[in-house]
Design a protein around this motif. Structure first.
Motif, PDB file in Angstrom:
ATOM      1  N   PRO A   1       1.005  -1.318   0.040  1.00 39.89           N
ATOM      2  CA  PRO A   1      -0.083   0.129   0.101  1.00 39.89           C
ATOM      3  C   PRO A   1       1.122   1.463  -0.013  1.00 39.89           C
ATOM      4  O   PRO A   1       0.474   2.482  -0.376  1.00 39.89           O
ATOM      5  N   LEU A   2       2.156   1.085   0.402  1.00 44.91           N
ATOM      6  CA  LEU A   2       2.954   2.287   0.266  1.00 44.91           C
ATOM      7  C   LEU A   2       4.434   1.924   0.023  1.00 44.91           C
ATOM      8  O   LEU A   2       4.724   0.902   0.621  1.00 44.91           O
ATOM      9  N   CYS A   3       5.028   2.701  -1.066  1.00 46.49           N
ATOM     10  CA  CYS A   3       6.425   2.255  -1.332  1.00 46.49           C
ATOM     11  C   CYS A   3       7.098   3.474  -1.863  1.00 46.49           C
ATOM     12  O   CYS A   3       6.679   4.482  -2.383  1.00 46.49           O
ATOM     13  N   ALA A   4       8.311   3.381  -1.819  1.00 46.42           N
ATOM     14  CA  ALA A   4       9.164   4.477  -2.574  1.00 46.42           C
ATOM     15  C   ALA A   4       9.440   3.763  -3.931  1.00 46.42           C
ATOM     16  O   ALA A   4       9.627   2.474  -4.090  1.00 46.42           O
ATOM     17  N   SER A   5       9.323   4.651  -4.935  1.00 42.87           N
ATOM     18  CA  SER A   5       9.512   4.103  -6.369  1.00 42.87           C
ATOM     19  C   SER A   5      10.546   5.173  -7.195  1.00 42.87           C
ATOM     20  O   SER A   5      10.746   6.299  -6.854  1.00 42.87           O
ATOM     21  N   ALA A   6      10.831   4.755  -8.343  1.00 39.03           N
ATOM     22  CA  ALA A   6      11.716   5.534  -9.103  1.00 39.03           C
ATOM     23  C   ALA A   6      10.959   5.231 -10.637  1.00 39.03           C
ATOM     24  O   ALA A   6      10.547   4.432 -11.110  1.00 39.03           O
ATOM     25  N   ARG A   7      10.980   6.611 -11.374  1.00 41.86           N
ATOM     26  CA  ARG A   7      10.707   6.854 -12.628  1.00 41.86           C
ATOM     27  C   ARG A   7      11.501   6.862 -13.237  1.00 41.86           C
ATOM     28  O   ARG A   7      12.657   7.779 -13.388  1.00 41.86           O
ATOM     29  N   LEU A   8      12.030   5.853 -14.148  1.00 40.19           N
ATOM     30  CA  LEU A   8      13.276   5.716 -14.987  1.00 40.19           C
ATOM     31  C   LEU A   8      12.573   5.823 -16.558  1.00 40.19           C
ATOM     32  O   LEU A   8      11.639   5.400 -17.018  1.00 40.19           O
ATOM     33  N   SER A   9      13.261   6.524 -17.464  1.00 38.40           N
ATOM     34  CA  SER A   9      13.042   6.735 -18.968  1.00 38.40           C
ATOM     35  C   SER A   9      13.198   5.365 -19.654  1.00 38.40           C
ATOM     36  O   SER A   9      13.042   5.151 -20.971  1.00 38.40           O
ATOM     37  N   LYS A  10      14.219   4.634 -19.117  1.00 40.39           N
ATOM     38  CA  LYS A  10      14.736   3.404 -19.847  1.00 40.39           C
ATOM     39  C   LYS A  10      15.379   2.760 -18.705  1.00 40.39           C
ATOM     40  O   LYS A  10      15.409   2.795 -17.661  1.00 40.39           O
ATOM     41  N   PHE A  11      15.604   1.120 -19.333  1.00 43.32           N
ATOM     42  CA  PHE A  11      16.421   0.351 -18.439  1.00 43.32           C
ATOM     43  C   PHE A  11      17.792  -0.109 -18.950  1.00 43.32           C
ATOM     44  O   PHE A  11      18.255  -0.718 -18.199  1.00 43.32           O
TER      45      PHE A  11
END
Length: 152
Positions: A34-44
């Protein structure tokens, strides 16, 4: 498919008969937090000399507000820490996603094929997230560019 109701040779379920969790069970459970730290990445896939960028987020689907969180982002290559930063989120309102700061790091030449991004939330390890990314040397980039030019 959640579970298998009888013994089978193969299936896409995450719980085998009789109620034995498969390896994927924990990954699915982590994705439903229900809650987490996340990262938005443009590519892998990232190349030597590029600027790696990861926009940090807190994803909160809880029905209650949370106090300010301290998120540490670390970028690693094998056993070498390339970059780190600390983000204090401020109050996290219920059912709200918060955009944070962006981790930026120019990627040096390294003898590895993977990068690791670790997001750690102080005092709340259940909110942590880990990412494994692909890293390529410049020689591979030159080869890729050459091949792309031949196909155009």
């Amino acid at each position: 498919c959640f579970n298998e109701p009888w013994p089978t040779a193969a299936n896409n379920s995450i719980v085998a008969y009789p109620a034995i969790p498969k390896k994927a069970f924990e990954a699915v459970a982590d994705s439903c937090r229900p809650l987490c730290a996340s990262a938005r990445l443009s590519k892998f896939t990232w190349f030597e000399g590029e600027y790696f960028e990861a926009e940090l987020w807190i994803l909160n689907d809880c029905v209650t507000d949370k106090e300010s969180l301290k998120v540490t982002a670390e970028l690693w290559a094998v056993d070498q820490k390339l970059s780190s930063l600390l983000w204090e989120t401020g109050k996290v309102k219920s059912q709200t996603n918060i955009r944070g700061i962006t981790l930026r790091q120019q990627l040096p030449a390294m003898e590895t094929d993977k990068l690791y991004l670790r997001l750690s939330v102080e005092n709340f390890p259940e909110y942590n997230s880990d990412y494994t990314l692909i890293y390529r040397r410049k020689s591979f980039t030159a080869f890729r560019t050459h091949v792309m030019n031949l196909t155009e």
